[in-house]
Structure formats: structure tokens, C-alpha cells
Design a protein around this motif. Structure first.
Motif, PDB file in Angstrom:
ATOM      1  N   GLU A 132     -24.494  67.298  31.008  1.00 56.81           N
ATOM      2  CA  GLU A 132     -23.488  66.261  31.246  1.00 56.81           C
ATOM      3  C   GLU A 132     -22.251  66.835  31.936  1.00 56.81           C
ATOM      4  N   VAL A 133     -21.778  67.989  31.471  1.00 52.17           N
ATOM      5  CA  VAL A 133     -20.595  68.604  32.088  1.00 52.17           C
ATOM      6  C   VAL A 133     -20.905  69.012  33.523  1.00 52.17           C
ATOM      7  N   ARG A 134     -22.077  69.576  33.758  1.00 50.87           N
ATOM      8  CA  ARG A 134     -22.438  69.982  35.116  1.00 50.87           C
ATOM      9  C   ARG A 134     -22.571  68.771  36.037  1.00 50.87           C
ATOM     10  N   PRO A 152      -8.273  66.943  43.778  1.00 54.89           N
ATOM     11  CA  PRO A 152      -6.940  67.503  43.578  1.00 54.89           C
ATOM     12  C   PRO A 152      -6.858  68.476  42.400  1.00 54.89           C
ATOM     13  N   GLU A 153      -7.925  68.594  41.600  1.00 55.86           N
ATOM     14  CA  GLU A 153      -7.855  69.460  40.424  1.00 55.86           C
ATOM     15  C   GLU A 153      -8.991  70.484  40.410  1.00 55.86           C
ATOM     16  N   ALA A 200     -13.212  74.206  37.715  1.00 53.48           N
ATOM     17  CA  ALA A 200     -13.676  75.577  37.464  1.00 53.48           C
ATOM     18  C   ALA A 200     -13.717  75.851  35.964  1.00 53.48           C
ATOM     19  N   VAL A 201     -12.734  75.375  35.237  1.00 54.04           N
ATOM     20  CA  VAL A 201     -12.713  75.540  33.782  1.00 54.04           C
ATOM     21  C   VAL A 201     -13.888  74.781  33.162  1.00 54.04           C
ATOM     22  N   ASP A 231     -21.180  76.809  31.317  1.00 56.45           N
ATOM     23  CA  ASP A 231     -21.889  78.089  31.195  1.00 56.45           C
ATOM     24  C   ASP A 231     -21.878  78.578  29.740  1.00 56.45           C
ATOM     25  N   TRP A 232     -20.739  78.425  29.074  1.00 53.95           N
ATOM     26  CA  TRP A 232     -20.646  78.827  27.660  1.00 53.95           C
ATOM     27  C   TRP A 232     -21.561  77.962  26.795  1.00 53.95           C
TER      28      TRP A 232
END
Length: 151
Positions: free
Chosen positions: A21-23, A34-35, A40-41, A47-48
Motif C-alpha cells: 500500500e505504501v509503495r 512538491p514533497e 523518500a521517507v 523498505d522497513w
């Protein structure tokens, strides 16, 4: 609550879903967002999560191995082919697959994990490994074979 391999695998599955979901969210951000630092965070967090899912799967496997009871029947068998071992000079060899073990099968209790519950016609329960079940199926007419829940 007792932690089981199934609990750990369920958590790993949830972590994998969150990773996806995050990917997906990061991949759907428009180019020139703009962010970029926040993305990247988020990618780093994905990845974590993926590493956490892999660690949970590994922990589930290790816990299942720790919880496994040894078969304990008074002779050893090939885990894949059953009572097919021949022993010579302290080495047992499966006559089907050729796999070897550095022990004599004679008089040694089976150390493979219990995976089956076998009930004979009289209702006597015996727990045994996959290899011993192969022989029991052929010899125990009328017995009931129940696969134990594998975590």
C-alpha cells in the motif's frame, strides 16, 4: 495470549500488505511532487515494513521448529519415503532417494517432527511424523489419519 507461528505469519501478511500500500501511494504521486522528501521517507518506511515482514516469517518458522515435538517412534525413517533406510557402519541411507544420515537407524528414536495424529480402530492415538505415516497407512487398516495444524 500465547504467540503461535500462525500469529506471526498473520502479522507478516499484514506487514506485506502495508508495504504494498505504501509503495503504491508513493508510485501514484505525480512527477514533480512538491514533497519529494516525504516520499523518500515513505519509501524508506516501506523498505522497513518489508524487512519486518521477512523477519516475522523467519520468526514463525523458527518458532514452529522449536515447538515441534519429535516423533519418538523407536526407529528412524526417511522423512520423504518412510521405512526405506538401510544402515551400515553407522550410516543410514534411504534406498529410494539415496539421502544419508550419520547414524544407524537401529534402536534410535525418530527425531522428525510430529505432523500426524493416527487413531486406530480401538481409539488408540499415536502421533507420528510424515515418514512413519507412510508405513502406517499401508499397515493400519481402518485407522484415521489427521494432519496436525502446521503453523
Amino acid at each position: 495470549m500465547t504467540v503461535t507461528p500462525a500469529h506471526l505469519r498473520a502479522l507478516a501478511s499484514r506487514a506485506e500488505a502495508l508495504t504494498a500500500e505504501v509503495r503504491a501511494l508513493c508510485g501514484s504521486a505525480p512527477n514533480g511532487s512538491p514533497e519529494p522528501d516525504h516520499l523518500a521517507v515513505a519509501r524508506n518506511a516501506a523498505d522497513w515494513l518489508a524487512r519486518g515482514a521477512a523477519d516475522l516469517e523467519r520468526a514463525a518458522t523458527e518458532l514452529a521448529q522449536l515447538q515441534a515435538q519429535p516423533c519418538g517412534l523407536p526407529w528412524r525413517v526417511c522423512p520423504e519415503h518412510g521405512n526405506t533406510l538401510a544402515s551400515r557402519a553407522g550410516v543410514s541411507t534411504c534406498r529410494v532417494c539415496g539421502r544419508t544420515w550419520n547414524y544407524s537407524q537401529l534402536g534410535q528414536p525418530c527425531v522428525e517432527p510430529v505432523t500426524w495424529k493416527v487413531l486406530d480402530r480401538a481409539g488408540t492415538e499415536t502421533r507420528m511424523c510424515d515418514g512413519h505415516v507412510l508405513g502406517a497407512r499401508a499397515a493400519a487398516a481402518g485407522a484415521t489419519f489427521v494432519r496436525l495444524d502446521q503453523p
